[in-house]
Design a protein around this motif. Structure first.
Motif, mmCIF file in Angstrom:
data_model
loop_
_atom_site.group_PDB
_atom_site.id
_atom_site.type_symbol
_atom_site.label_atom_id
_atom_site.label_comp_id
_atom_site.label_asym_id
_atom_site.label_seq_id
_atom_site.Cartn_x
_atom_site.Cartn_y
_atom_site.Cartn_z
ATOM 1 N N CYS A 242 0.851 -1.193 0.000
ATOM 2 C CA CYS A 242 0.000 0.000 0.000
ATOM 3 C C CYS A 242 0.883 1.237 0.000
ATOM 4 O O CYS A 242 2.106 1.139 0.081
ATOM 5 C CB CYS A 242 -0.932 -0.011 1.211
ATOM 6 S SG CYS A 242 -0.121 0.456 2.749
ATOM 7 N N ASN B 275 1.434 3.206 2.229
ATOM 8 C CA ASN B 275 2.157 3.365 3.499
ATOM 9 C C ASN B 275 3.220 2.297 3.698
ATOM 10 O O ASN B 275 3.795 2.177 4.782
ATOM 11 C CB ASN B 275 1.169 3.325 4.670
ATOM 12 C CG ASN B 275 0.249 4.533 4.664
ATOM 13 O OD1 ASN B 275 0.696 5.656 4.502
ATOM 14 N ND2 ASN B 275 -1.038 4.288 4.805
ATOM 15 N N HIS C 51 2.891 -1.010 3.745
ATOM 16 C CA HIS C 51 2.487 -2.292 4.330
ATOM 17 C C HIS C 51 2.423 -3.354 3.242
ATOM 18 O O HIS C 51 1.946 -3.082 2.151
ATOM 19 C CB HIS C 51 1.099 -2.186 4.982
ATOM 20 C CG HIS C 51 1.013 -1.152 6.053
ATOM 21 N ND1 HIS C 51 0.038 -0.178 6.066
ATOM 22 C CD2 HIS C 51 1.801 -0.935 7.134
ATOM 23 C CE1 HIS C 51 0.219 0.584 7.131
ATOM 24 N NE2 HIS C 51 1.279 0.158 7.789
ATOM 25 N N CYS D 10 -5.684 -2.690 2.098
ATOM 26 C CA CYS D 10 -4.617 -2.978 3.053
ATOM 27 C C CYS D 10 -5.233 -3.330 4.407
ATOM 28 O O CYS D 10 -6.014 -2.552 4.950
ATOM 29 C CB CYS D 10 -3.696 -1.761 3.209
ATOM 30 S SG CYS D 10 -2.443 -2.030 4.492
ATOM 31 N N HIS E 43 -3.832 -3.380 7.173
ATOM 32 C CA HIS E 43 -3.196 -2.625 8.251
ATOM 33 C C HIS E 43 -3.760 -1.221 8.375
ATOM 34 O O HIS E 43 -3.933 -0.715 9.462
ATOM 35 C CB HIS E 43 -1.681 -2.553 8.026
ATOM 36 C CG HIS E 43 -1.048 -3.904 7.893
ATOM 37 N ND1 HIS E 43 -0.831 -4.733 8.966
ATOM 38 C CD2 HIS E 43 -0.625 -4.584 6.806
ATOM 39 C CE1 HIS E 43 -0.278 -5.876 8.544
ATOM 40 N NE2 HIS E 43 -0.144 -5.797 7.237
ATOM 41 N N CYS E 44 -4.035 -0.581 7.244
ATOM 42 C CA CYS E 44 -4.459 0.822 7.306
ATOM 43 C C CYS E 44 -5.675 1.126 6.454
ATOM 44 O O CYS E 44 -6.140 2.262 6.429
ATOM 45 C CB CYS E 44 -3.291 1.732 6.908
ATOM 46 S SG CYS E 44 -2.834 1.585 5.173
ATOM 47 N N ASP F 222 -5.942 1.247 3.258
ATOM 48 C CA ASP F 222 -5.615 1.858 1.972
ATOM 49 C C ASP F 222 -6.084 0.958 0.825
ATOM 50 O O ASP F 222 -5.884 -0.252 0.855
ATOM 51 C CB ASP F 222 -4.094 2.043 1.898
ATOM 52 C CG ASP F 222 -3.660 2.918 0.734
ATOM 53 O OD1 ASP F 222 -4.506 3.205 -0.138
ATOM 54 O OD2 ASP F 222 -2.479 3.311 0.706
HETATM 55 ZN ZN ZN Z 1 -1.365 -0.038 4.606
#
Ligand code: ZN
Length: 126
Positions: free
Chosen positions: A26, A28, A30, A39, A41-42, A44
């Motif tokens: 992503c 960021n 990840h 994503c 994790h975030c 995205d």
């Molecule tokens: Zn991410």
């Protein structure tokens, strides 16, 4: 989301089998594996496909002596999580005695078929 990121898990296993594995990253940084579209994790949605590193490292593992029915004939076996750069991959570790597995062991990712169901799954080999 780019067009390169709509692959299925089967496509991913096909790619891995021919040493052409990939993962999604992503904006960021990840890492995640197909068939994700977001994503984990975030959140995205702007995922890009990147080649999977050829070597990863075992970060954690478990020796399974009482398996799920899907892996009944494969036991005992070792399931492991390995990091390939920013992505964590879960798979079955092959070619190593359970007693000889340790964290930091370098592995390559490939594809195997379980002895129980012939389903394809991610495998690691030293
Ligand atoms: Zn991410």
């Amino acid at each position: 989301m780019s067009d390169s990121c709509d692959g299925s898990y089967d496509d991913f296993l096909d790619a891995l089998e021919t040493d052409d594995g990939y993962y999604y990253t992503c904006s960021n940084g990840h890492g995640t594996l197909p068939p994700r579209r977001v994503c984990p994790h975030c959140g995205d949605r702007d995922l890009e496909s990147e080649p999977l590193l050829t070597r990863g490292k075992i970060v954690t593992y478990t020796t399974v002596t009482v398996p799920t029915p899907r892996f009944e004939d494969d036991a005992p076996y070792v399931t492991a999580i390995a990091t390939f750069g920013s992505v964590r991959v879960t798979g079955v570790l092959l070619g190593v005695e359970p007693a000889d597995v340790e964290r930091g062991l370098e592995v390559t990712a490939t594809v195997t078929e379980t002895e129980t169901t012939d389903e394809r799954t991610i495998a690691f080999r030293p």
